[in-house]
Write a protein that holds these residues in place. Structure first.
Motif, short mmCIF file in Angstrom:
data_model
loop_
_atom_site.label_atom_id
_atom_site.label_comp_id
_atom_site.label_asym_id
_atom_site.label_seq_id
_atom_site.Cartn_x
_atom_site.Cartn_y
_atom_site.Cartn_z
N ILE A 74 11.25 62.74 -25.86
CA ILE A 74 12.65 63.16 -25.87
C ILE A 74 12.69 64.68 -25.76
CG2 ILE A 74 14.84 63.16 -27.13
CD1 ILE A 74 13.71 60.82 -28.81
N THR A 75 13.47 65.20 -24.83
CA THR A 75 13.67 66.64 -24.71
C THR A 75 14.96 67.03 -25.42
OG1 THR A 75 12.47 66.79 -22.61
CG2 THR A 75 14.00 68.58 -23.13
N VAL A 76 14.86 67.98 -26.30
CA VAL A 76 16.02 68.50 -27.04
C VAL A 76 16.23 69.95 -26.59
CG1 VAL A 76 16.97 69.01 -29.32
CG2 VAL A 76 15.60 66.95 -28.97
N THR A 77 17.46 70.27 -26.27
CA THR A 77 17.80 71.59 -25.73
C THR A 77 18.66 72.37 -26.71
OG1 THR A 77 17.74 70.69 -23.49
CG2 THR A 77 18.86 72.79 -23.79
N GLY A 78 18.29 73.63 -26.93
CA GLY A 78 19.09 74.52 -27.74
C GLY A 78 19.86 75.48 -26.85
N THR A 79 20.16 76.65 -27.37
CA THR A 79 20.87 77.64 -26.57
C THR A 79 19.98 78.18 -25.46
OG1 THR A 79 22.18 78.27 -28.50
CG2 THR A 79 22.12 79.82 -26.66
N ALA A 106 14.54 82.38 -27.43
CA ALA A 106 14.60 83.17 -28.66
C ALA A 106 13.87 82.42 -29.77
CB ALA A 106 16.05 83.43 -29.05
N ARG A 107 13.24 83.15 -30.65
CA ARG A 107 12.42 82.53 -31.71
C ARG A 107 13.24 81.60 -32.60
NH1 ARG A 107 7.61 83.82 -34.87
NH2 ARG A 107 7.87 83.05 -36.99
N THR A 108 14.36 82.09 -33.13
CA THR A 108 15.14 81.26 -34.05
C THR A 108 15.66 80.01 -33.36
OG1 THR A 108 15.77 83.12 -35.46
CG2 THR A 108 17.20 81.19 -35.52
N ASP A 109 16.09 80.14 -32.12
CA ASP A 109 16.56 78.98 -31.38
C ASP A 109 15.43 77.97 -31.17
OD1 ASP A 109 18.52 77.48 -29.97
OD2 ASP A 109 17.73 78.22 -28.08
N ALA A 110 14.22 78.44 -30.94
CA ALA A 110 13.07 77.55 -30.78
C ALA A 110 12.79 76.79 -32.07
CB ALA A 110 11.84 78.32 -30.34
N ARG A 134 15.49 69.96 -34.81
CA ARG A 134 16.37 68.90 -34.31
C ARG A 134 15.59 67.85 -33.53
NH1 ARG A 134 19.92 73.23 -33.35
NH2 ARG A 134 19.35 73.25 -31.14
N ALA A 135 14.54 68.28 -32.83
CA ALA A 135 13.71 67.32 -32.09
C ALA A 135 13.05 66.33 -33.04
CB ALA A 135 12.67 68.06 -31.27
#
Length: 253
Positions: free
Chosen positions: A101-106, A41-45, A51-52
């Motif tokens: 570093i990989t950062v994960t959202g929803t 999703a756009r907002t999650d990206a 955060r990254a």
């Protein structure tokens, strides 16, 4: 990571020409995973990209004698640039094999890498596409918690998701610089909660005049130079005057 806030007269987020323009220029690469059948999703990206940026700024490898510290200093001594590229499948696996570093959202995954020279991208990142980052939100984003920092996007500007991700990262970085060490520690230990939302048109002028960190684009891609793109509304910055004496501006790509 301990770092004093940058005085606005020396900030790499000023739009006026400065000595930073003559320094060697670096870029912070970010790669968003966009699989054909399951895009984020756009907002999650956008939130995950912000955060990254905060995650690499606060990582011990970016401070002192850390492995990325020299690259981070060189990058911040010049103009602050960020470029978002997209990857899927084998491209993403190759990107994950590089230091970062990989950062994960929803639904989103964003990998951030230590800064590289503008003309010195690693081969496996240089071959990735900048275009094709158009993303949508399946449902409207929910209302924000007043206690959570919000990166407010300009309602009058249309940007690709990749461009907006870079702008959100700029705003998060400006907020980070303006926080005290204690405020940074609290934000990091909480997992960098934040929201990215498009401001109501009627409120945008109020936000840009509130003395909060403000991102102003350099006009290299998509939008006109000098455009105000994002306001970083962190609760800690609402409680006290903006420490640099006024809103900062950014040159960005």
């Amino acid at each position: 990571m301990s770092q004093d806030a940058t005085p606005v007269s020396e900030s790499p987020f000023r739009s006026e020409p400065s000595a930073r323009d003559t320094a060697p220029q670096f870029v912070l690469p970010l790669v968003v995973r966009i699989e054909r059948g399951d895009p984020p999703a756009r907002t999650d990206a956008l939130e995950t990209a912000a955060r990254a940026v905060l995650t690499i700024l606060s990582d011990e490898r970016s401070d002192g004698e850390g492995a990325w510290a020299r690259a981070m200093r060189d990058w911040q001594d010049a103009r602050i640039r960020k470029v978002v590229r997209r990857a899927r499948g084998a491209e993403w696996r190759r990107a994950e094999a590089l230091p970062g570093i990989t950062v994960t959202g929803t639904s989103a995954e964003v990998r951030v890498f230590p800064p590289v020279p503008l003309d010195g991208w690693p081969k496996d990142l240089a071959r990735l596409q900048v275009s094709g980052t158009d993303l949508d939100d399946p449902e409207p984003p929910v209302d924000t918690d007043p206690a959570v920092p919000v990166l407010w996007m300009n309602p009058d500007l249309g940007m690709s998701a990749g461009k907006a991700m870079a702008q959100a990262g700029h705003a998060a970085q400006l907020a980070w610089w303006e926080l005290s060490d204690a405020e940074r520690t609290a934000w990091r230990e909480a997992g960098f909660p934040l929201a990215v939302r498009t401001a109501d048109p009627a409120r945008w002028s109020e936000l840009t005049g509130a003395g909060l960190p403000l991102v102003r684009d350099a006009g290299f891609t998509e939008i006109a130079a000098g455009s105000c793109t994002v306001v970083a509304d962190h609760p800690a910055l609402r409680r006290a005057p903006y420490r640099s004496g006024g809103p900062a501006a950014t040159r960005s790509e």
